[in-house]
Design a protein around this motif. Structure first.
Motif, PDB file in Angstrom:
ATOM      1  N   TYR A 283      82.697  15.118 -30.304  1.00  0.00           N
ATOM      2  CA  TYR A 283      82.106  15.146 -31.660  1.00  0.00           C
ATOM      3  C   TYR A 283      80.758  16.439 -31.477  1.00  0.00           C
ATOM      4  CZ  TYR A 283      83.548  10.834 -32.955  1.00  0.00           C
ATOM      5  OH  TYR A 283      84.802   9.795 -33.560  1.00  0.00           O
ATOM      6  N   ALA A 284      80.395  17.461 -32.797  1.00  0.00           N
ATOM      7  CA  ALA A 284      79.560  18.283 -32.412  1.00  0.00           C
ATOM      8  C   ALA A 284      79.017  18.220 -33.974  1.00  0.00           C
ATOM      9  CB  ALA A 284      80.087  19.887 -32.186  1.00  0.00           C
ATOM     10  N   TYR A 285      77.984  18.561 -33.988  1.00  0.00           N
ATOM     11  CA  TYR A 285      76.715  19.229 -35.245  1.00  0.00           C
ATOM     12  C   TYR A 285      75.915  19.255 -34.929  1.00  0.00           C
ATOM     13  CZ  TYR A 285      78.055  14.038 -35.086  1.00  0.00           C
ATOM     14  OH  TYR A 285      79.063  12.429 -35.007  1.00  0.00           O
ATOM     15  N   SER A 286      76.330  20.516 -35.967  1.00  0.00           N
ATOM     16  CA  SER A 286      75.022  21.790 -35.872  1.00  0.00           C
ATOM     17  C   SER A 286      75.073  21.917 -37.605  1.00  0.00           C
ATOM     18  CB  SER A 286      75.166  23.080 -35.696  1.00  0.00           C
ATOM     19  OG  SER A 286      74.595  23.619 -35.708  1.00  0.00           O
ATOM     20  N   ASP A 287      73.945  22.999 -37.902  1.00  0.00           N
ATOM     21  CA  ASP A 287      73.620  23.246 -39.565  1.00  0.00           C
ATOM     22  C   ASP A 287      73.900  24.545 -39.750  1.00  0.00           C
ATOM     23  OD1 ASP A 287      70.678  24.958 -39.289  1.00  0.00           O
ATOM     24  OD2 ASP A 287      71.015  23.922 -38.165  1.00  0.00           O
ATOM     25  N   SER A 288      74.253  25.737 -38.615  1.00  0.00           N
ATOM     26  CA  SER A 288      74.451  27.010 -38.040  1.00  0.00           C
ATOM     27  C   SER A 288      75.588  27.569 -38.454  1.00  0.00           C
ATOM     28  CB  SER A 288      72.994  27.160 -37.556  1.00  0.00           C
ATOM     29  OG  SER A 288      73.525  29.039 -37.467  1.00  0.00           O
ATOM     30  N   ILE A 289      75.749  28.909 -38.694  1.00  0.00           N
ATOM     31  CA  ILE A 289      76.871  29.094 -38.489  1.00  0.00           C
ATOM     32  C   ILE A 289      77.079  30.134 -37.638  1.00  0.00           C
ATOM     33  CG2 ILE A 289      75.953  31.855 -39.300  1.00  0.00           C
ATOM     34  CD1 ILE A 289      79.489  30.360 -40.070  1.00  0.00           C
ATOM     35  N   THR A 290      76.112  30.575 -36.279  1.00  0.00           N
ATOM     36  CA  THR A 290      76.143  30.470 -35.108  1.00  0.00           C
ATOM     37  C   THR A 290      76.642  29.386 -34.482  1.00  0.00           C
ATOM     38  OG1 THR A 290      73.710  30.107 -34.459  1.00  0.00           O
ATOM     39  CG2 THR A 290      73.785  32.248 -35.929  1.00  0.00           C
ATOM     40  N   ASP A 291      76.124  28.070 -34.257  1.00  0.00           N
ATOM     41  CA  ASP A 291      77.305  27.412 -33.973  1.00  0.00           C
ATOM     42  C   ASP A 291      78.971  26.387 -34.038  1.00  0.00           C
ATOM     43  OD1 ASP A 291      75.162  26.896 -32.041  1.00  0.00           O
ATOM     44  OD2 ASP A 291      73.939  25.227 -33.898  1.00  0.00           O
ATOM     45  N   ALA A 292      79.526  27.915 -34.824  1.00  0.00           N
ATOM     46  CA  ALA A 292      80.937  27.593 -35.556  1.00  0.00           C
ATOM     47  C   ALA A 292      81.638  27.892 -34.227  1.00  0.00           C
ATOM     48  CB  ALA A 292      81.287  28.452 -36.024  1.00  0.00           C
ATOM     49  N   PRO A 293      81.502  28.366 -33.098  1.00  0.00           N
ATOM     50  CA  PRO A 293      81.727  28.342 -31.354  1.00  0.00           C
ATOM     51  C   PRO A 293      82.364  26.751 -30.989  1.00  0.00           C
ATOM     52  CG  PRO A 293      80.499  30.325 -31.871  1.00  0.00           C
ATOM     53  CD  PRO A 293      80.477  29.212 -32.755  1.00  0.00           C
ATOM     54  N   MET A 294      81.020  26.549 -31.278  1.00  0.00           N
ATOM     55  CA  MET A 294      80.373  25.187 -30.401  1.00  0.00           C
ATOM     56  C   MET A 294      81.387  23.886 -31.699  1.00  0.00           C
ATOM     57  SD  MET A 294      76.931  22.969 -29.185  1.00  0.00           S
ATOM     58  CE  MET A 294      76.619  22.365 -31.271  1.00  0.00           C
ATOM     59  N   LEU A 295      80.821  24.048 -32.968  1.00  0.00           N
ATOM     60  CA  LEU A 295      82.306  23.423 -33.533  1.00  0.00           C
ATOM     61  C   LEU A 295      83.305  23.142 -33.756  1.00  0.00           C
ATOM     62  CD1 LEU A 295      79.513  23.080 -36.644  1.00  0.00           C
ATOM     63  CD2 LEU A 295      80.001  21.627 -35.536  1.00  0.00           C
ATOM     64  N   GLY A 296      83.809  23.986 -32.851  1.00  0.00           N
ATOM     65  CA  GLY A 296      85.221  24.960 -33.019  1.00  0.00           C
ATOM     66  C   GLY A 296      85.243  24.391 -31.193  1.00  0.00           C
ATOM     67  N   ALA A 297      84.552  24.264 -30.378  1.00  0.00           N
ATOM     68  CA  ALA A 297      85.713  23.014 -29.362  1.00  0.00           C
ATOM     69  C   ALA A 297      86.099  22.021 -29.675  1.00  0.00           C
ATOM     70  CB  ALA A 297      84.336  23.770 -28.219  1.00  0.00           C
ATOM     71  N   VAL A 298      85.457  20.619 -30.341  1.00  0.00           N
ATOM     72  CA  VAL A 298      85.881  19.630 -30.229  1.00  0.00           C
ATOM     73  C   VAL A 298      86.743  19.140 -31.402  1.00  0.00           C
ATOM     74  CG1 VAL A 298      83.180  19.296 -28.930  1.00  0.00           C
ATOM     75  CG2 VAL A 298      84.205  19.220 -32.094  1.00  0.00           C
ATOM     76  N   GLY A 299      86.940  18.125 -31.084  1.00  0.00           N
ATOM     77  CA  GLY A 299      87.864  17.109 -31.827  1.00  0.00           C
ATOM     78  C   GLY A 299      87.758  17.071 -33.347  1.00  0.00           C
ATOM     79  N   HIS A 300      86.214  16.627 -33.637  1.00  0.00           N
ATOM     80  CA  HIS A 300      86.000  16.098 -34.322  1.00  0.00           C
ATOM     81  C   HIS A 300      84.202  16.889 -34.970  1.00  0.00           C
ATOM     82  CE1 HIS A 300      88.428  12.891 -34.134  1.00  0.00           C
ATOM     83  NE2 HIS A 300      88.294  12.756 -33.002  1.00  0.00           N
ATOM     84  N   ALA A 301      84.010  17.662 -35.393  1.00  0.00           N
ATOM     85  CA  ALA A 301      82.949  18.766 -35.628  1.00  0.00           C
ATOM     86  C   ALA A 301      82.436  18.416 -37.155  1.00  0.00           C
ATOM     87  CB  ALA A 301      83.847  20.080 -36.278  1.00  0.00           C
ATOM     88  N   PHE A 302      81.286  18.390 -37.972  1.00  0.00           N
ATOM     89  CA  PHE A 302      80.637  18.206 -38.926  1.00  0.00           C
ATOM     90  C   PHE A 302      79.133  19.222 -38.787  1.00  0.00           C
ATOM     91  CE2 PHE A 302      82.207  14.081 -37.096  1.00  0.00           C
ATOM     92  CZ  PHE A 302      82.576  13.844 -38.636  1.00  0.00           C
ATOM     93  N   ALA A 303      79.293  19.863 -40.042  1.00  0.00           N
ATOM     94  CA  ALA A 303      78.300  20.750 -40.323  1.00  0.00           C
ATOM     95  C   ALA A 303      76.844  19.908 -41.277  1.00  0.00           C
ATOM     96  CB  ALA A 303      78.804  21.811 -41.470  1.00  0.00           C
ATOM     97  N   VAL A 304      75.772  19.795 -40.479  1.00  0.00           N
ATOM     98  CA  VAL A 304      74.472  19.451 -41.598  1.00  0.00           C
ATOM     99  C   VAL A 304      73.838  20.343 -42.243  1.00  0.00           C
ATOM    100  CG1 VAL A 304      72.758  17.656 -40.650  1.00  0.00           C
ATOM    101  CG2 VAL A 304      74.792  17.547 -38.893  1.00  0.00           C
ATOM    102  N   ASN A 305      73.442  19.923 -43.293  1.00  0.00           N
ATOM    103  CA  ASN A 305      72.731  20.602 -43.690  1.00  0.00           C
ATOM    104  C   ASN A 305      72.780  22.506 -44.098  1.00  0.00           C
ATOM    105  OD1 ASN A 305      71.726  17.762 -44.686  1.00  0.00           O
ATOM    106  ND2 ASN A 305      69.277  18.577 -42.987  1.00  0.00           N
ATOM    107  N   PRO A 306      74.203  22.072 -44.329  1.00  0.00           N
ATOM    108  CA  PRO A 306      75.140  23.595 -43.355  1.00  0.00           C
ATOM    109  C   PRO A 306      74.212  24.644 -44.393  1.00  0.00           C
ATOM    110  CG  PRO A 306      76.378  22.559 -45.171  1.00  0.00           C
ATOM    111  CD  PRO A 306      75.652  21.555 -45.013  1.00  0.00           C
ATOM    112  N   ASP A 307      74.191  25.757 -43.661  1.00  0.00           N
ATOM    113  CA  ASP A 307      74.344  27.364 -44.513  1.00  0.00           C
ATOM    114  C   ASP A 307      74.556  27.347 -44.787  1.00  0.00           C
ATOM    115  OD1 ASP A 307      75.915  28.418 -42.638  1.00  0.00           O
ATOM    116  OD2 ASP A 307      73.802  28.979 -40.836  1.00  0.00           O
ATOM    117  N   ARG A 308      74.780  28.300 -45.979  1.00  0.00           N
ATOM    118  CA  ARG A 308      76.448  28.287 -46.957  1.00  0.00           C
ATOM    119  C   ARG A 308      77.597  29.420 -45.804  1.00  0.00           C
ATOM    120  NH1 ARG A 308      74.136  32.808 -51.992  1.00  0.00           N
ATOM    121  NH2 ARG A 308      72.381  30.741 -52.070  1.00  0.00           N
TER     122      ARG A 308
END
Length: 286
Positions: free
Chosen positions: A201-226
């Protein structure tokens, strides 16, 4: 889309590793820190004690306070974030590493405890209960991130590491845990620790962390920017809202309701800080 914690598909405790001769690789949970676990910027949260310790000037405090205000209200873009990181790196030239570590240790609970999202704490506990390691992945310096991670009960840390010579920061960076670098570090750690990224699982609020979120099977955007919200919807990633900063020391105590008046005070403080920065710049230019 990520599987919710506690569902049969996402549970990593449905086999006995002690009896299985070839147990499946276990997943991990990778958390960004700022605005994902804590409702503040860890890089600038310590500006006041750094000033008291003689590491930065009053002008530096004002600039960092304004940068944090812009960041917290969601107005900081990738370029502004990069400029803030560069500013902090240049400020750190010549700082004594031991002094920085001491300041962080002495003020950690005062500055960080009240800013921790209760929802993040619950998620960390649930991942541990499911047998997953929790890894904090942050662009802030390791000297700041590691003590925070220890308080949160995280198992590992991926953070920016500054170059140190003779016990002092040179201003150079050995590893910058930002953007694609985060994803690369996550993959390297998974290979070393035996994590199954497809089950992670991976959790982040920022588009700059899209590569990290895309590296796992279960990604979650937390209070995400637009930008991240749009990407999460297109990718089928989960979207979570964390809204209850709560002190770790009083997690079970009733929490005050955040009123419109409280929000107004925060905005006024931000405006006053901005005006102070403008005045400071005017004096220097004059």
């Amino acid at each position: 889309m990520g599987t919710p914690i506690g569902s049969p598909q996402g549970d990593a405790t449905d086999f006995d590793a002690s009896t299985d001769p070839d147990p499946r690789p276990r997943g991990a949970a990778f958390f960004d820190l700022d605005k994902t676990i804590i409702a503040t910027s860890s890089a600038t949260a310590f500006s006041r004690p750094f000033y008291a310790g003689g590491l930065i000037t009053g002008g530096d405090v004002l600039r960092m306070a304004y940068a944090q205000f812009v960041y917290l209200v969601g107005r900081a873009d990738a370029d502004q974030t990069e400029r803030l990181r560069a500013q902090l790196s240049s400020l750190a030239v010549g700082w004594d590493v031991a002094q920085v570590s001491q300041i962080v240790a002495e003020t950690l609970h005062e500055l960080i405890d009240p800013a921790v999202y209760a929802e993040a704490v619950v998620l960390i506990e649930e991942h541990h209960a499911a047998g997953r390691d929790v890894v904090i992945v942050s662009a802030s310096g390791a000297e700041i991130v590691e003590p925070i991670a220890a308080v949160l009960g995280a198992d590992r840390v991926i953070a920016t590491r500054m170059t140190v010579e003779d016990g002092k920061y040179t201003g150079d960076i050995d590893f910058y845990a930002y953007g694609e670098n985060k994803a690369s570090a996550v993959r390297e750690l998974a290979a070393t620790a035996g994590y199954d990224l497809a089950a992670s699982y991976a959790y982040s609020d920022s588009i700059t962390d899209a590569p990290m979120l895309g590296a796992v099977g279960h990604a979650f955007a937390v209070n995400p920017d637009r930008a991240l919200r749009r990407l999460a919807l297109s990718k089928g990633w989960g979207v979570l809202t964390f809204s209850r900063p709560i002190s770790l020391r009083s997690r079970l105590a009733p929490q005050p309701v955040i009123t419109v008046g409280a929000v107004s005070v925060a905005v006024v403080v931000g405006v006053l800080v901005w005006r102070a920065v403008v005045k400071l710049r005017s004096r220097r230019s004059g």
